[in-house]
Motif scaffolding. Structure first.
Motif, PDB file in Angstrom:
ATOM      1  N   LYS A   1       0.850  -1.189   0.000  1.00 31.03           N
ATOM      2  CA  LYS A   1       0.000   0.000   0.000  1.00 31.03           C
ATOM      3  C   LYS A   1       0.890   1.245   0.000  1.00 31.03           C
ATOM      4  O   LYS A   1       1.995   1.233   0.540  1.00 31.03           O
ATOM      5  CB  LYS A   1      -0.936   0.016   1.201  1.00 31.03           C
ATOM      6  CG  LYS A   1      -1.882  -1.185   1.229  1.00 31.03           C
ATOM      7  CD  LYS A   1      -3.281  -0.821   1.661  1.00 31.03           C
ATOM      8  CE  LYS A   1      -4.236  -2.012   1.538  1.00 31.03           C
ATOM      9  NZ  LYS A   1      -5.641  -1.645   1.706  1.00 31.03           N
TER      10      LYS A   1
ATOM     11  N   SER B   1       0.826   9.899  -0.798  1.00 30.85           N
ATOM     12  CA  SER B   1      -0.297  10.181  -1.692  1.00 30.85           C
ATOM     13  C   SER B   1       0.195  10.445  -3.111  1.00 30.85           C
ATOM     14  O   SER B   1       1.282  10.998  -3.310  1.00 30.85           O
ATOM     15  CB  SER B   1      -1.067  11.419  -1.207  1.00 30.85           C
ATOM     16  OG  SER B   1      -1.400  11.325   0.157  1.00 30.85           O
TER      17      SER B   1
ATOM     18  N   PHE C   1      -4.377   8.701  -6.308  1.00 34.18           N
ATOM     19  CA  PHE C   1      -4.379   7.493  -5.485  1.00 34.18           C
ATOM     20  C   PHE C   1      -4.026   7.915  -4.066  1.00 34.18           C
ATOM     21  O   PHE C   1      -3.015   8.590  -3.844  1.00 34.18           O
ATOM     22  CB  PHE C   1      -3.375   6.452  -5.995  1.00 34.18           C
ATOM     23  CG  PHE C   1      -3.684   5.940  -7.374  1.00 34.18           C
ATOM     24  CD1 PHE C   1      -4.767   5.108  -7.592  1.00 34.18           C
ATOM     25  CD2 PHE C   1      -2.888   6.296  -8.447  1.00 34.18           C
ATOM     26  CE1 PHE C   1      -5.062   4.642  -8.867  1.00 34.18           C
ATOM     27  CE2 PHE C   1      -3.166   5.843  -9.722  1.00 34.18           C
ATOM     28  CZ  PHE C   1      -4.261   5.015  -9.939  1.00 34.18           C
TER      29      PHE C   1
ATOM     30  N   HIS D   1      -3.335   3.347  -0.128  1.00 38.07           N
ATOM     31  CA  HIS D   1      -4.091   2.625  -1.157  1.00 38.07           C
ATOM     32  C   HIS D   1      -3.275   1.478  -1.731  1.00 38.07           C
ATOM     33  O   HIS D   1      -2.081   1.586  -1.950  1.00 38.07           O
ATOM     34  CB  HIS D   1      -4.477   3.580  -2.280  1.00 38.07           C
ATOM     35  CG  HIS D   1      -5.061   2.902  -3.487  1.00 38.07           C
ATOM     36  ND1 HIS D   1      -6.327   2.360  -3.506  1.00 38.07           N
ATOM     37  CD2 HIS D   1      -4.532   2.675  -4.725  1.00 38.07           C
ATOM     38  CE1 HIS D   1      -6.562   1.835  -4.701  1.00 38.07           C
ATOM     39  NE2 HIS D   1      -5.491   2.015  -5.454  1.00 38.07           N
TER      40      HIS D   1
ATOM     41  N   SER E   1      -7.616   2.617   3.155  1.00 36.81           N
ATOM     42  CA  SER E   1      -6.702   3.679   2.748  1.00 36.81           C
ATOM     43  C   SER E   1      -7.177   4.942   3.438  1.00 36.81           C
ATOM     44  O   SER E   1      -8.192   4.930   4.154  1.00 36.81           O
ATOM     45  CB  SER E   1      -6.702   3.863   1.227  1.00 36.81           C
ATOM     46  OG  SER E   1      -7.857   4.569   0.796  1.00 36.81           O
TER      47      SER E   1
ATOM     48  N   SER F   1      -8.608   7.283   2.056  1.00 36.57           N
ATOM     49  CA  SER F   1      -9.873   7.683   1.422  1.00 36.57           C
ATOM     50  C   SER F   1     -10.950   6.616   1.474  1.00 36.57           C
ATOM     51  O   SER F   1     -12.136   6.924   1.354  1.00 36.57           O
ATOM     52  CB  SER F   1      -9.624   8.060  -0.048  1.00 36.57           C
ATOM     53  OG  SER F   1      -8.785   9.182  -0.152  1.00 36.57           O
ATOM     54  N   ASP F   2     -10.551   5.371   1.640  1.00 47.55           N
ATOM     55  CA  ASP F   2     -11.497   4.247   1.636  1.00 47.55           C
ATOM     56  C   ASP F   2     -11.830   3.872   3.082  1.00 47.55           C
ATOM     57  O   ASP F   2     -11.220   2.976   3.670  1.00 47.55           O
ATOM     58  CB  ASP F   2     -10.886   3.065   0.883  1.00 47.55           C
ATOM     59  CG  ASP F   2     -11.867   1.917   0.703  1.00 47.55           C
ATOM     60  OD1 ASP F   2     -13.057   2.074   1.056  1.00 47.55           O
ATOM     61  OD2 ASP F   2     -11.437   0.858   0.205  1.00 47.55           O
TER      62      ASP F   2
END
Length: 743
Positions: free
Chosen positions: A565, A569, A616, A620, A730, A732-733
């Protein structure tokens, strides 16, 4: 009575003589390994001349400093770098010594190690590279690097561990422990604020205390207090108008007084600029102050280093108290007793298959699957007859170049060779150059032996690649950056966020010719990707060392399931990042002054604050299987100052093959007296699951995970109130949240 007195006196004399003889036959304390190190240090120090003490404090060659010959204490030998053991150079020159037995195993760059999010891989890495350093009789390994990724233009980011201080802290500690288990000091660098290569020798960094403590110091603090690092390297840049290699605030007040560091402070090569500052501001060992010392033409340049004869003269005149050299000598002697004077020090091993295997394992865990539309990957070799590989990075050696981390590797498997070896007769693999980047293959006297010269034009190369792409089942474009100047390399920053050498055009044309296109980006930095919608599969690889090609091939064909991962960023455009959202005072600086105007909002913290969607996100990474998260829970709704709190979530592998998922815990302070990020990483766990298997992941935190640095009080504080535990795949997730209070 007279006779009795005579006998008594004789007994006293004999007793004294026997005691004196016993004392002479006793092992000196400094040689007695059963004695505490501090006693040994003081004993050795008491036996040294002033000249011997000063000799400890400066280099005697490019990579060595004096020991104490009269006491049998060996010289100190340092070596680059964080990714492999540098080849031997001449005594007083950068040129290669041309040994035939100094070709090392090249390990993956530290960006790859950070992308594993796996402390076990870090321990394996440190142990393996420490064994290589020990075998070559080095007792100072100049690494790892833990400077924070502030801008994707920094040429040296590939040597570091990403944008987040918590992730970097968790990865650096096992690395240090692994290295030092071999009796080799890990020299953590570059302390501190070395976040750009432009004007690196002169730039003065202006940053507020809160940002310093929350973003740029935590990994160094963890290295010292948790990793117990035996050495720290100062940076080139200035801070508070003092050079970092002799900086009162950084080295005395923080490193020594606040963190209780008891190791050696080593200068970066050429990082010393003033004798008195070097004496009083925390430096112990001076290296690389250029070959002319302070005066050109000296018969022995090292005599004229700042901490050599100029230091000695000040001591001899009484202008500087002898205790100042004693402080430095103590730290250096302590280093010796931890390394070269340890009779139980392992012997190490060098360029072994075991180290190659370790490098491959780390690389496989660190490669990141960024995008995989239509499940193009892994390549199905039962249905694929012909594969086209395009791109210079498919064949270019990447162990050569990059600055001081350039290596003479025993071998390096290229991505093209790795794919051919793995696929064998299962499918035909053909190659097209596609673009010409850097045809050179030499750095610091290390020569790759490749001839990458090309007579065809850019248009001819693209035309060839596009033509071939139309007749194959899968196209794999392998490009990105390289380790040449103004790319991923020490000395200069990148000039642009875009891919160099017109690669965007090559990728775009290939996407039109064949819909089954895989783009592999090899770099230590984020890059712009304007073609993401046209490319179904994107893989982020790194400078992965000797086993680079084999590791990449195992990911592309599915022998290994990707689990890496991102440790930083990927913004859509450069101006999405905090350091590039202001004027040139913020980056790269004006008149040798740079100001970190974004403050604590670095990386995903800035993107969250400004509500900017990244290309991304931090953290991530996809897999060839899928994972389902359950409900997030905390073991208590109220947390006190002495409590610990455990956040738990179940994770199920809902796919049809085994895989690993990295569960990330972020903490949000719902209300604070000072501005705080939307969320901050405070825990993670890499969990391996068989197909259909469910496991509960539990991450425990204490009040330090809730704290911020109060610059007025000059201490870490946590305020009463509401917090959120946020679980994500992540930044964002987000998979779930749970609330709790601190009171």
């Amino acid at each position: 009575m007279k006779m009795k007195k005579t006998l008594l006196l004789l007994c006293i004399i004999l007793s004294g003589s026997i005691s004196w003889m016993n004392a002479q036959n006793e092992k000196p304390i400094y040689l007695d390994e059963n004695k505490p190190i501090e006693e040994r240090v003081e004993d050795a120090l008491s036996r040294m001349t002033l000249e011997e003490k000063v000799a400890l404090c400066h280099a005697q060659s490019k990579f060595s400093s004096a020991g104490v010959p009269s006491l049998g204490i060996p010289e100190n030998w340092a070596t680059d770098g964080p990714h492999g053991i540098r080849p031997e150079v001449m005594w007083d020159e950068w040129e290669q010594a041309e040994w035939t037995n100094d070709s090392c195993i090249a390990f993956p760059a530290l960006t790859c190690l950070a992308a594993t999010w796996n402390p076990e891989m870090s321990l394996l890495y440190g142990k393996s590279i420490g064994e290589e350093a020990r075998y070559r009789n080095k007792n100072i390994l100049l690494g790892p690097g833990v400077n924070i990724y502030r801008t994707p233009l920094n040429g040296r980011n590939f040597e570091y561990m990403g944008e987040d201080p918590f992730l970097t802290s968790q990865i650096v500690v096992p690395y240090i422990q692994g290295v030092q288990s071999n009796g080799v000091a890990a020299c953590v660098k570059h302390y501190a604020l070395n976040n750009q290569e432009i004007d690196r020798h002169t730039v003065n960094v202006n940053v507020d205390d809160r940002t310093l403590y929350e973003i740029y110091l935590p990994a160094f603090k963890a290295a010292v207090q948790e990793g117990k690092a035996w050495a720290i390297m100062g940076a080139y840049n200035r801070y508070k108008e003092q050079w970092a290699c002799h900086n009162d605030y950084l080295l005395n007040k923080i490193l020594r007084d606040e963190w209780n560091f008891d190791g050696v402070v080593v200068s970066d090569w050429g990082g010393v600029n003033n004798t008195k500052e070097a004496i009083y501001h925390g430096l112990d060992m001076e290296f690389g102050s250029w070959t002319d010392g302070l005066s050109e033409g000296a018969s022995n340049a090292y005599d004229n280093y700042y901490l050599s004869k100029p230091f000695l003269r000040l001591l001899q005149s009484g202008e500087v108290d002898v205790e100042e050299v004693n402080k430095k000598a103590r730290n250096i002697l302590r280093l010796a007793f931890r390394t070269t004077m340890d009779k139980n020090r392992p012997w190490g091993s060098f360029a072994t298959q075991a180290h190659g295997d370790a490098g491959r394992k780390i690389a496989e865990e660190g490669i990141v699957l960024l995008q995989n539309n239509n499940n193009l990957l892994p390549i199905d070799l039962t249905k694929t007859k012909k594969i086209l590989v395009v791109g210079e990075n498919a064949i270019k050696a990447m162990t050569v170049g990059g600055g001081s981390s350039s290596l003479k590797a025993k071998y390096e498997v290229s991505p093209l060779d790795g794919l051919k070896a793995r696929i064998g007769n299962q499918a035909e693999v053909i190659y097209a150059r596609g673009y010409v980047g850097d045809a050179s293959g030499e750095y610091n006297g290390v020569v790759s032996g490749q001839d990458l010269s090309e007579s065809r034009s850019a248009d001819e190369l693209i035309a060839e690649a596009v033509n071939l792409a139309k007749g194959v089942d899968v196209v794999v474009f392998i490009g990105g950056l390289n380790k040449s100047d103004f790319q991923d390399s020490e000395g200069n920053d990148r000039k642009s966020y875009d891919l160099p050498y017109s690669q965007d055009k090559v990728i775009t044309e290939l996407s039109k010719a064949n819909k089954n296109l895989v783009v592999v980006n090899i770099s230590g930095n984020a890059v712009a990707m304007p073609w993401t919608k046209a490319v179904p599969a994107i893989v982020q690889s790194w400078y992965n060392g000797s086993e680079s090609g084999n590791a990449l091939a195992s990911i592309l064909v599915g022998d290994a399931n990707p689990s890496g991962k991102l440790p930083f960023s990927f913004p859509v455009r450069l101006t999405d990042i905090g350091a590039h959202s202001f004027d040139t005072e913020c980056y790269p600086g004006v008149d040798k002054e740079v100001t970190y105007k974004e403050g604590i909002f670095v990386g995903y913290r800035w993107l969250d604050k400004e509500k900017i969607k990244p290309l991304f996100p931090f953290g991530h990474g996809l897999s060839y299987t899928t994972f389902k998260y359950g409900k997030v829970s905390v073991d208590k709704s109220n947390m006190g100052a002495t409590d610990k709190l455990t956040v738990s979530v179940s994770v199920t592998n809902t796919g049809n093959r085994a895989g690993s998922e990295i569960v990330q815990l972020y903490i949000k302070d719902m209300k604070s007296s000072l501005p705080r990020p939307e969320k901050e990483l405070k825990g993670f766990d890499k969990v391996s699951l068989k197909a259909g298997e469910t496991k509960t992941v539990s991450i425990t935190i204490d009040k330090s995970a809730l704290s911020f640095f109060d610059p007025v009080k000059h201490e870490w504080v946590v305020e009463e109130g509401d917090f959120e535990a946020i679980i994500g795949a992540s930044a964002s997730d987000i998979k779930g949240k749970a609330s709790f209070k601190f009171q």
